[in-house]
Scaffold this active site. Structure first.
Site, mmCIF file in Angstrom:
data_model
loop_
_atom_site.group_PDB
_atom_site.id
_atom_site.type_symbol
_atom_site.label_atom_id
_atom_site.label_comp_id
_atom_site.label_asym_id
_atom_site.label_seq_id
_atom_site.Cartn_x
_atom_site.Cartn_y
_atom_site.Cartn_z
ATOM 1 N N VAL A 1 3.138 1.077 3.035
ATOM 2 C CA VAL A 1 2.960 -0.052 3.933
ATOM 3 C C VAL A 1 3.497 -1.311 3.270
ATOM 4 C CG1 VAL A 1 1.324 -1.429 5.263
ATOM 5 C CG2 VAL A 1 0.898 1.015 4.930
ATOM 6 N N LYS B 1 4.626 0.167 8.429
ATOM 7 C CA LYS B 1 4.277 1.433 7.777
ATOM 8 C C LYS B 1 5.436 2.418 7.913
ATOM 9 C CE LYS B 1 0.704 5.075 8.007
ATOM 10 N NZ LYS B 1 -0.566 5.460 8.675
ATOM 11 N N ASP C 1 -10.736 10.718 9.781
ATOM 12 C CA ASP C 1 -10.693 10.314 8.370
ATOM 13 C C ASP C 1 -11.451 9.007 8.170
ATOM 14 O OD1 ASP C 1 -10.080 10.645 5.707
ATOM 15 O OD2 ASP C 1 -8.084 9.757 5.852
ATOM 16 N N GLY D 1 0.827 -1.204 0.000
ATOM 17 C CA GLY D 1 0.000 0.000 0.000
ATOM 18 C C GLY D 1 0.854 1.244 0.000
ATOM 19 N N GLY E 1 0.311 5.646 0.080
ATOM 20 C CA GLY E 1 -0.500 6.853 0.053
ATOM 21 C C GLY E 1 0.372 8.065 -0.175
ATOM 22 N N GLY E 2 -0.212 9.232 0.015
ATOM 23 C CA GLY E 2 0.530 10.449 -0.246
ATOM 24 C C GLY E 2 1.715 10.640 0.682
ATOM 25 N N MET E 3 1.598 10.182 1.924
ATOM 26 C CA MET E 3 2.636 10.447 2.907
ATOM 27 C C MET E 3 3.191 9.182 3.563
ATOM 28 S SD MET E 3 3.172 13.622 2.804
ATOM 29 C CE MET E 3 2.353 15.036 2.035
#
Length: 492
Positions: free
Chosen positions: A32, A47, A153, A25, A27-29
């Site tokens: 994982v 992570k 979120d 995985g 994401g933007g920041m």
């Protein structure tokens, strides 16, 4: 290897323990990895913060360094929060540290499908499936709110349904603990949360509360029950404008199977004014009676994974085990099964500490064993209830209101059986203690309602039981009175 994986490679060992297997995985920041725990042989999720994301690369040097400092602080806070959250629907933290100068978090790996993909495959959902997802999510969210922590979120992409049907609440990266003295890790002018699920106060960049999560969860429930979001782009009004100013239509307009109680619950959760939204406990009061029960038939058509399975067959729910047992003074913890004699000795010691007014490590040890004892021995064994009651009372006396509240709620809902005078008195006392603990999080109105309800209950009880309820009721009422007289205490 892309920039987001720079410095990470398959086969690398993190923290001397976690061997990276594959990137699962990004994401933007953060990114994982699935990893193997070299001590236990189990899989884990690791992570990492991504210091080279596109968003950061677009900033000048000064801004980028400031943003990195903020992200590292937020990453550390996520680790602290995960370490405090103890719930099967929230991946537990195994370890945290730094690898090649990048902070990392090692946690339980949850495999399955996100609710976003699940809805794409199976919507519209049978009502039993939708409620099963909702009640499991609410239960995990209640654990966070007890601390209290705001997730900020909540969305279908951050809910995972495991192969066994267990719903997990993921990504506490922007979660925020409530209370005085909490450091802000947000740039001015940045709106946290995900478009389409943000509460009006998030959009307006106002201070979040636990009711902020309730709005986002209301959006998720709307999709579960109606098969579509509460607001969609219609060519004339944007999502932000609708979330700020438009009232959602009842979900039953899109699905005739939605009962009136769920219709009203979801609309209440989507109230524009946070104070008009229910608490997560009030949400659970509506959801739980509608959820699948042990022995219920499987849904038709049956989806895979099946979120009703953990509720229909709770005995088959996979045990959640940490890679290392917590340190403890009793030999019972390290064994495959808990030792009854050792647990009874722990209870005796905890009871003595409480009577002496000085509960300490024994109480906390019992609290660590509470879930495991219930899983191994069931909810009707008297020793299980004794463990939970001693742990709850001890934690309350030490000031751990969050831990005590979770235990009091669990006792009232799962360990008190029957509806005779004794059981009614027990539940009233437990709910009063729960309300007392929740006062630390500002839930004054809810406490007042519990005080009033317990008064009605006491009036219908025999003398000794009524006196017991009234004694605790007066204690909580005095606490409420003091907090109302001191606004600073009410916000603490």
């Amino acid at each position: 290897m892309d920039a987001g994986s720079q410095g990470m490679r398959k086969g690398g060992v993190v923290g001397g323990r976690y061997r990276l297997a594959e990137l699962i995985g990004k994401g933007g920041m953060a990114q994982v990895w699935r990893a193997t725990d070299l001590v236990t042989g189990q899989d884990a999720a690791v992570k990492f913060l991504r210091p080279d994301s596109e968003d950061l690369q677009q900033l000048d040097t000064h801004e980028r360094l400031a943003e990195l400092d903020m992200l590292r602080a937020r990453f550390r806070r996520e680790g602290i929060l995960l370490g405090r959250l103890n719930h099967p629907g929230i991946p537990e933290l195994y370890d945290q540290g730094s690898h090649q100068s990048l902070p990392y978090l090692a946690m339980r790996l949850v495999t399955g499908v996100t609710l976003h993909k699940f809805l794409g495959r199976h919507a519209p959902l049978p009502l039993s499936v939708a409620v099963a997802v909702a009640v499991q999510t609410a239960d995990a969210l209640a654990c966070a709110h007890t601390l209290p922590v705001v997730h900020r979120d909540l969305k279908p992409q951050n809910l995972m349904i495991s192969e066994e049907g267990v719903v997990a609440l993921l990504d506490f990266g922007i979660a925020k603990p409530l209370g005085m003295g909490v450091t802000q890790y947000t740039r001015h002018g940045s709106t946290l949360g995900s478009r389409g699920y943000q509460a009006p106060e998030q959009i307006l960049e106002k201070e979040p509360t636990t009711r902020t999560d309730i709005y986002s969860f209301g959006c998720v429930c709307y999709e579960l029950f109606a098969g579509r979001p509460p607001f969609v782009m219609d060519g004339t009004k944007g999502l932000i404008e609708q979330h700020l100013h438009e009232d959602a239509l009842p979900p039953s307009l899109y699905s005739a199977a939605v009962p009136e109680a769920l219709d009203q619950l979801v609309l209440d959760m989507l109230a524009k004014d946070p104070e008009e939204r229910p608490t997560i406990d009030e949400v659970l009061e509506v959801l739980r009676p509608l959820a699948p029960r042990p022995g219920d038939p499987e849904p038709r058509p049956r989806p895979h994974p099946d979120p009703t399975a953990p509720l229909r067959h709770p005995q088959d729910r996979p045990a959640e085990r940490r890679p290392q047992a917590p340190a403890a003074s009793a030999s019972c913890v390290g064994e495959e099964w808990l030792d009854v004699r050792a647990i009874e000795q722990l209870c005796d010691k905890a009871e003595q500490e409480i009577q002496e007014g000085d509960p300490d490590e024994t109480v906390r040890h019992l609290a660590e064993l509470a879930d495991r004892a219930r899983a191994e021995w069931g909810s009707r064994r008297p020793l299980v209830r004794r463990i939970w009651e001693l742990a709850a009372e001890g934690l309350r006396l030490t000031g751990d209101c969050g831990g005590a509240a979770r235990l009091y709620q669990g006792i009232a809902e799962e360990l008190v059986h029957g509806d005779g005078p004794q059981e009614r008195a027990d539940r009233a006392v437990l709910r009063l203690r729960l309300a007392e603990c929740r006062l630390a999080f500002g839930e004054i109105e809810a406490a007042i309602r519990v005080i009033e309800e317990s008064g009605h209950i006491a009036a219908g009880l025999p003398g000794l039981l009524a006196a017991r309820v009234e004694e605790v009721r007066r204690e909580v009422d005095l606490d409420v009175t003091e907090r109302l007289a001191d606004p600073g205490a009410a916000q603490a």
